[in-house]
Design an enzyme around this catalytic site. Structure first.
Site, PDB file in Angstrom:
ATOM      1  N   TRP A 113       0.811  -1.219   0.000  1.00 14.62           N
ATOM      2  CA  TRP A 113       0.000   0.000   0.000  1.00 14.62           C
ATOM      3  C   TRP A 113       0.841   1.264   0.000  1.00 14.62           C
ATOM      4  O   TRP A 113       0.591   2.193  -0.774  1.00 14.62           O
ATOM      5  CB  TRP A 113      -0.999  -0.015   1.158  1.00 14.62           C
ATOM      6  CG  TRP A 113      -2.121  -0.979   0.895  1.00 14.62           C
ATOM      7  CD1 TRP A 113      -2.396  -2.127   1.566  1.00 14.62           C
ATOM      8  CD2 TRP A 113      -3.089  -0.910  -0.174  1.00 14.62           C
ATOM      9  NE1 TRP A 113      -3.472  -2.768   0.997  1.00 14.62           N
ATOM     10  CE2 TRP A 113      -3.916  -2.049  -0.070  1.00 14.62           C
ATOM     11  CE3 TRP A 113      -3.331  -0.007  -1.211  1.00 14.62           C
ATOM     12  CZ2 TRP A 113      -4.974  -2.303  -0.946  1.00 14.62           C
ATOM     13  CZ3 TRP A 113      -4.383  -0.258  -2.094  1.00 14.62           C
ATOM     14  CH2 TRP A 113      -5.183  -1.389  -1.958  1.00 14.62           C
ATOM     15  N   ASP A 188      -1.898   6.269   6.489  1.00 10.88           N
ATOM     16  CA  ASP A 188      -2.978   5.488   5.888  1.00 10.88           C
ATOM     17  C   ASP A 188      -3.334   4.420   6.913  1.00 10.88           C
ATOM     18  O   ASP A 188      -2.595   3.448   7.092  1.00 10.88           O
ATOM     19  CB  ASP A 188      -2.492   4.866   4.569  1.00 10.88           C
ATOM     20  CG  ASP A 188      -3.506   3.908   3.954  1.00 10.88           C
ATOM     21  OD1 ASP A 188      -4.576   3.677   4.568  1.00 10.88           O
ATOM     22  OD2 ASP A 188      -3.226   3.386   2.855  1.00 10.88           O
ATOM     23  N   LYS A 212     -12.947  -1.876   5.843  1.00  8.42           N
ATOM     24  CA  LYS A 212     -12.188  -2.875   6.576  1.00  8.42           C
ATOM     25  C   LYS A 212     -12.714  -2.983   8.010  1.00  8.42           C
ATOM     26  O   LYS A 212     -12.949  -4.053   8.517  1.00  8.42           O
ATOM     27  CB  LYS A 212     -10.700  -2.517   6.615  1.00  8.42           C
ATOM     28  CG  LYS A 212     -10.120  -2.083   5.266  1.00  8.42           C
ATOM     29  CD  LYS A 212      -9.659  -3.232   4.416  1.00  8.42           C
ATOM     30  CE  LYS A 212      -9.414  -2.873   2.963  1.00  8.42           C
ATOM     31  NZ  LYS A 212      -8.306  -1.990   2.690  1.00  8.42           N
TER      32      LYS A 212
HETATM   33  C1  LIG Z   1      -7.792  -1.428   1.324  1.00  8.29           C
HETATM   34  C2  LIG Z   1      -6.702  -0.437   1.479  1.00  8.29           C
HETATM   35  C3  LIG Z   1      -6.572   0.666   0.624  1.00  8.29           C
HETATM   36  C4  LIG Z   1      -7.420   0.845  -0.624  1.00  8.29           C
HETATM   37  O1  LIG Z   1      -8.660   1.238  -0.384  1.00  8.29           O
HETATM   38  P1  LIG Z   1      -9.709   1.444  -1.579  1.00  8.29           P
HETATM   39  O2  LIG Z   1     -10.934   1.771  -0.829  1.00  8.29           O
HETATM   40  O3  LIG Z   1      -9.779   0.178  -2.362  1.00  8.29           O
HETATM   41  O4  LIG Z   1      -9.231   2.572  -2.411  1.00  8.29           O
HETATM   42  C5  LIG Z   1      -5.572   1.575   0.864  1.00  8.29           C
HETATM   43  N1  LIG Z   1      -4.721   1.412   1.894  1.00  8.29           N
HETATM   44  C6  LIG Z   1      -4.799   0.354   2.721  1.00  8.29           C
HETATM   45  C7  LIG Z   1      -3.817   0.215   3.847  1.00  8.29           C
HETATM   46  C8  LIG Z   1      -5.789  -0.602   2.539  1.00  8.29           C
HETATM   47  O5  LIG Z   1      -5.875  -1.653   3.377  1.00  8.29           O
END
Ligand SMILES: *Cc1c(COP(=O)(O)O)cnc(C)c1O
Length: 381
Positions: A113, A188, A212
């Site tokens: 990521w 993030d 998530k």
């Molecule tokens: C799932 C995830 C993303 C991507 O998210 P989207 O909603 O698909 O754009 C970005 N960063 C992390 C750490 C993730 O787990």
């Protein structure tokens, strides 16, 4: 009102344990409440998906969700909570559009990521410096902050505090000031938001998709310190300009109303959780420590399963593991499905298995997985 068929909705029915990395399990109580309110929210004659985002009903839903989240995560007053769209991937562009000031930005690359994030930032920042990377370890560890070579005058430093695919998690956020940098820290936290407290004194901006740990896909949470608003590049779309979004209480354009509503119910659910003397997020953290320990111990003490991540960098949320005999992978997954243990297949870039054990996964679910893993190992040992 016509009765829904029993197979379609049965309150508190026993559901399988869902280990999906995202979109992921949502607490059954939340889904049941949403189902009960689906056609008529609190007697107003409309479901949440059908109401104007500017009406008093939805405004109260949105304000309460925001207030509850602020309380749960102890978000200080000088931070704005924004409900946006586009997910984590859109934020990879939206953050540099708002914060890079067309200057230099720093990245710590610790997995898939953060790797994606730094590639996207190159479109908007004049210079992207990878100040540390754990790529040489196959992303099985985290680089020690003392070794980071921070750029002078960087607009911000980005890191991914929980790498969902590689299964590494920062147990502590770095103190950039102590490392001699004035750059705001951008995290993030998509895949571990609301699983542990956040040290806001070290953070400038945090973003995460809801799918998530907070609710359904389509909602993106941004928590941003006020002094970082108002610096967007001229090319930044208005709907993605943090200041514009903040000035309109996340209603500059139509917000993801359903996502905000479900997230709000999830925040209420989180607030009700208790573990001994702990409540809310602190209770969740205790539960996650116990769940992760149970699963990692089962892996480490087995002859069949393997997790390659350095123990102190292991994620409490996403546990990738391998079968030493990969020819048994399909058998393992089929047997798991039969037991009601769903979506354990690893990410395609890593292979093997991955158990994501977010807020909605109880200890009993991890216990059921561990029991199955032991049994499967003994079956042909
Ligand atoms: C799932 C995830 C993303 C991507 O998210 P989207 O909603 O698909 O754009 C970005 N960063 C992390 C750490 C993730 O787990």
């Amino acid at each position: 009102m016509k009765q829904a068929p029993a197979a379609f909705y049965a309150p508190s029915m026993k559901r399988p344990y869902n280990f999906s990395a995202g979109p992921a399990a949502i607490p059954a109580e939340v889904l049941e409440q949403a189902a009960a309110e689906m056609l008529d929210w609190h007697g107003c004659g409309m479901g949440v998906m059908e109401m104007s985002h500017r009406g008093k009903e939805f405004r109260s839903i949105c304000e309460q969700a925001q207030a509850k989240l602020r309380e749960l995560l102890a978000v200080p007053a000088q931070f704005k909570i924004l409900f946006m769209q586009g997910g984590g991937l859109a934020e990879n562009a939206i953050v540099p559009l708002n914060l890079s000031r067309a200057g230099t930005v720093d990245f710590v690359v610790t997995g898939s990521w953060s790797q994606k994030s730094q590639q996207e930032a190159r479109k908007y920042a004049a210079q992207v410096n990878v100040v540390a990377s754990s790529e040489d370890t196959g992303f099985t560890s985290l680089p020690d902050p003392a070794t980071w070579t921070l750029s002078r005058g960087a607009s911000y430093l980005h890191l991914c505090s929980n790498e969902t695919i590689n299964g590494v998690e920062f147990q502590q956020l770095p103190d950039l000031q102590a490392l001699g940098s004035d750059a705001p820290l951008v995290i993030d936290f998509s895949s571990h938001v609301a699983s542990r407290p956040v040290d806001w004194s070290r953070v400038g901006l945090a973003f995460g998709g809801a799918q998530k740990n907070l609710g359904p896909a389509g909602l993106t949470l941004v928590v941003v310190r006020e002094d970082l608003l108002g610096h967007a590049l001229p090319a930044c779309p208005s709907a993605f300009d943090y200041r514009t979004v903040a000035e309109h209480q996340s209603m500059y354009n139509t917000p993801p109303t359903w996502g905000i509503y479900i997230a709000g119910l999830t925040f209420e659910w989180l607030g009700r959780q208790r573990e001994g003397p702990f409540s809310g997020i602190a209770a969740m953290e205790q539960r996650h420590i116990a769940k992760a320990q149970l699963l990692y111990d089962a892996i480490d003490n087995s002859g069949l399963y393997l997790n390659k991540v350095v123990p102190h960098c292991r994620s409490r949320m996403n546990v990738p593991f391998f079968l030493r005999d990969e020819s048994r992978n399909d058998d393992f997954l089929a047997g798991a499905r039969e037991r009601g243990l769903l979506q354990l297949k690893g990410h395609k870039s890593v292979g093997g298995m991955r158990a994501s054990i977010y807020n909605a996964m109880p200890l009993a679910g991890v216990q059921a997985l561990v029991d199955y893993m032991r049994e499967f190992e003994q079956k042909r040992a």
